[in-house]
Scaffold this motif. Structure first.
Motif, mmCIF file in Angstrom:
data_model
loop_
_atom_site.group_PDB
_atom_site.id
_atom_site.type_symbol
_atom_site.label_atom_id
_atom_site.label_comp_id
_atom_site.label_asym_id
_atom_site.label_seq_id
_atom_site.Cartn_x
_atom_site.Cartn_y
_atom_site.Cartn_z
ATOM 1 N N GLU A 312 -3.574 5.652 12.258
ATOM 2 C CA GLU A 312 -4.061 4.570 11.390
ATOM 3 C C GLU A 312 -4.796 5.166 10.188
ATOM 4 O O GLU A 312 -4.692 4.661 9.066
ATOM 5 N N GLU A 313 -5.516 6.275 10.413
ATOM 6 C CA GLU A 313 -6.239 6.929 9.329
ATOM 7 C C GLU A 313 -5.275 7.485 8.283
ATOM 8 O O GLU A 313 -5.543 7.416 7.075
ATOM 9 N N ASP A 314 -4.128 8.041 8.720
ATOM 10 C CA ASP A 314 -3.123 8.538 7.779
ATOM 11 C C ASP A 314 -2.607 7.409 6.898
ATOM 12 O O ASP A 314 -2.464 7.567 5.676
ATOM 13 N N HIS A 315 -2.300 6.286 7.527
ATOM 14 C CA HIS A 315 -1.838 5.126 6.760
ATOM 15 C C HIS A 315 -2.910 4.694 5.755
ATOM 16 O O HIS A 315 -2.614 4.439 4.588
ATOM 17 N N PHE A 316 -4.143 4.622 6.224
ATOM 18 C CA PHE A 316 -5.236 4.160 5.368
ATOM 19 C C PHE A 316 -5.368 5.022 4.122
ATOM 20 O O PHE A 316 -5.468 4.512 2.997
ATOM 21 N N HIS A 317 -5.360 6.341 4.295
ATOM 22 C CA HIS A 317 -5.546 7.224 3.146
ATOM 23 C C HIS A 317 -4.377 7.129 2.161
ATOM 24 O O HIS A 317 -4.579 7.180 0.942
ATOM 25 N N ALA A 318 -3.152 7.001 2.688
ATOM 26 C CA ALA A 318 -1.991 6.871 1.800
ATOM 27 C C ALA A 318 -2.057 5.579 0.995
ATOM 28 O O ALA A 318 -1.806 5.567 -0.217
ATOM 29 N N TYR A 319 -2.407 4.494 1.663
ATOM 30 C CA TYR A 319 -2.475 3.208 0.972
ATOM 31 C C TYR A 319 -3.647 3.188 -0.014
ATOM 32 O O TYR A 319 -3.535 2.654 -1.119
ATOM 33 N N LYS A 320 -4.768 3.772 0.403
ATOM 34 C CA LYS A 320 -5.953 3.831 -0.464
ATOM 35 C C LYS A 320 -5.630 4.610 -1.741
ATOM 36 O O LYS A 320 -5.990 4.188 -2.850
#
Length: 365
Positions: A312-320
């Protein structure tokens, strides 16, 4: 003149000199060593793996800086493979039990695994074979002293011609020296093709026997839109493609003059032009070319560039990162379109009997 048709991966036209990168390591002869020399062979193996891991870490950091964190994760996968005891321990056992050189044991161990993956007839395993082959070249290169990279000796831009392009090679291409890429093997959805296409140079794969048909320095035309490679083109063909290249350059220059114009139809209807992306760093190119946002962020590439499913953290950073680059412009995030033709991570090491009807796409969500 000879025309060979392959699979188009990245559009564009280029006329240049062929650079045949046939860096497949020769078959290493079997050579026994004295029993007292076995510990030294094991040390050589450890040293070669350590040096290969160091190179991978350097490549990972360089690619992360130039292309972003997602493509760099390919190197994390390779680093993990070199630390996998199930891969390395059989090589060590062969050195101990058969008293052979480290290079022979590496060559036998890696190539056996490559052949096993390729024989499975599944795209998942064929891509894993490419990863193992990449590591084979790296470790053997350390053991037998291969030149680090023939590309470093180039003094003019060339078109790379190789049997297959590994993910490492694709992510490490120097765009000051490589203006096009052609391969005998490969497919449009392979890891290496995905990364190469993101570089923005013409790429054609699946040309079958190109490496055996063209020689170093011969003239080559690559059409990345139609998937064609032309070897030793005649003067008429060269002239025609030169006109096409000029026309394309003129057309693109004309488009550059229009990028800041508003997108409005003749009857006054505003149209929002947006670009599709696989990686956040592509947003800069979208905006430079007049895009008003991202119409589709294909998030499945978060899965395809890592050994493990993204957290979930990987997704968050990419979207951010995407939101930050767009500075308030529209961003449409597709949860994922992860079909059986794409999913290549650990969860797929034992494929489902019918993966196209199994756990895929929206079912992951």
């Amino acid at each position: 003149m000879e025309v060979i048709r392959g699979i188009p991966v990245s559009p564009g036209l280029v006329i240049g000199r062929a650079f045949v990168l046939d860096d497949a390591v020769e078959r290493i002869p079997r050579r026994r060593v004295a029993e007292a020399a076995v510990p030294r062979q094991l040390e050589r193996l450890d040293e070669a793996i350590e040096a290969a891991v160091h190179d991978l870490e350097c490549d990972r950091d360089r690619v992360a800086e130039s292309l972003g964190t997602e493509p760099a994760k390919i190197f994390e996968f390779h680093i993990g493979l070199l630390g996998d005891k199930t891969l390395i321990e059989p090589i060590r056992e062969q050195i101990r039990n058969e008293q052979v050189t480290a290079e022979f044991a590496v060559s036998e161990g890696f190539r056996t695994l490559v052949n096993q993956f390729r024989a499975m007839g599944n795209e998942v395993f064929r891509q894993k074979a490419d990863d193992v082959l990449d590591l084979d070249r790296r470790v053997l290169g350390k053991l037998i002293g291969l030149r680090e990279n023939r590309l470093a000796e180039l003094d003019e831009p060339v078109i790379m011609v190789t049997h297959e392009l590994t993910p490492t090679q694709a992510a490490s291409l120097d765009l000051d020296k490589i203006v096009g890429v052609t391969t005998d093997a490969g497919g449009r959805t392979a890891h290496s093709s995905i990364v190469a296409a993101a570089l923005g140079i013409p790429v054609v794969v699946g040309l079958q026997h190109l490496t055996s048909r063209v020689r170093d320095g011969e003239q080559l035309i690559v059409d990345g839109k139609s998937g064609v490679a032309i070897i030793r083109p005649d003067e008429e063909t060269i002239a025609q493609y030169e006109r096409d290249v000029e026309a394309m350059a003129s057309y693109q220059l004309g488009l550059r003059e229009l990028v800041r114009e508003k997108s409005v139809t003749r009857d006054g209807v505003a149209i929002s032009l947006q670009g599709n992306i696989e990686f956040p760093y592509e947003i800069e190119s979208v905006l430079e070319n007049g895009g008003e946002g991202v119409g589709l962020y294909r998030t499945e590439f978060l899965f395809l560039t890592s050994a493990d499913a993204p957290t979930e953290e990987d997704h968050f950073h990419a979207y951010k990162r995407s939101v930050e680059l767009l500075e308030g412009r529209p961003l449409t995030i597709r949860t994922l379109d992860l079909g059986a033709d794409k999913y290549t991570q650990k969860q797929a090491e034992t494929p489902e009997r019918n993966p196209f009807l199994g756990c895929r796409s929206i079912r992951f969500c």
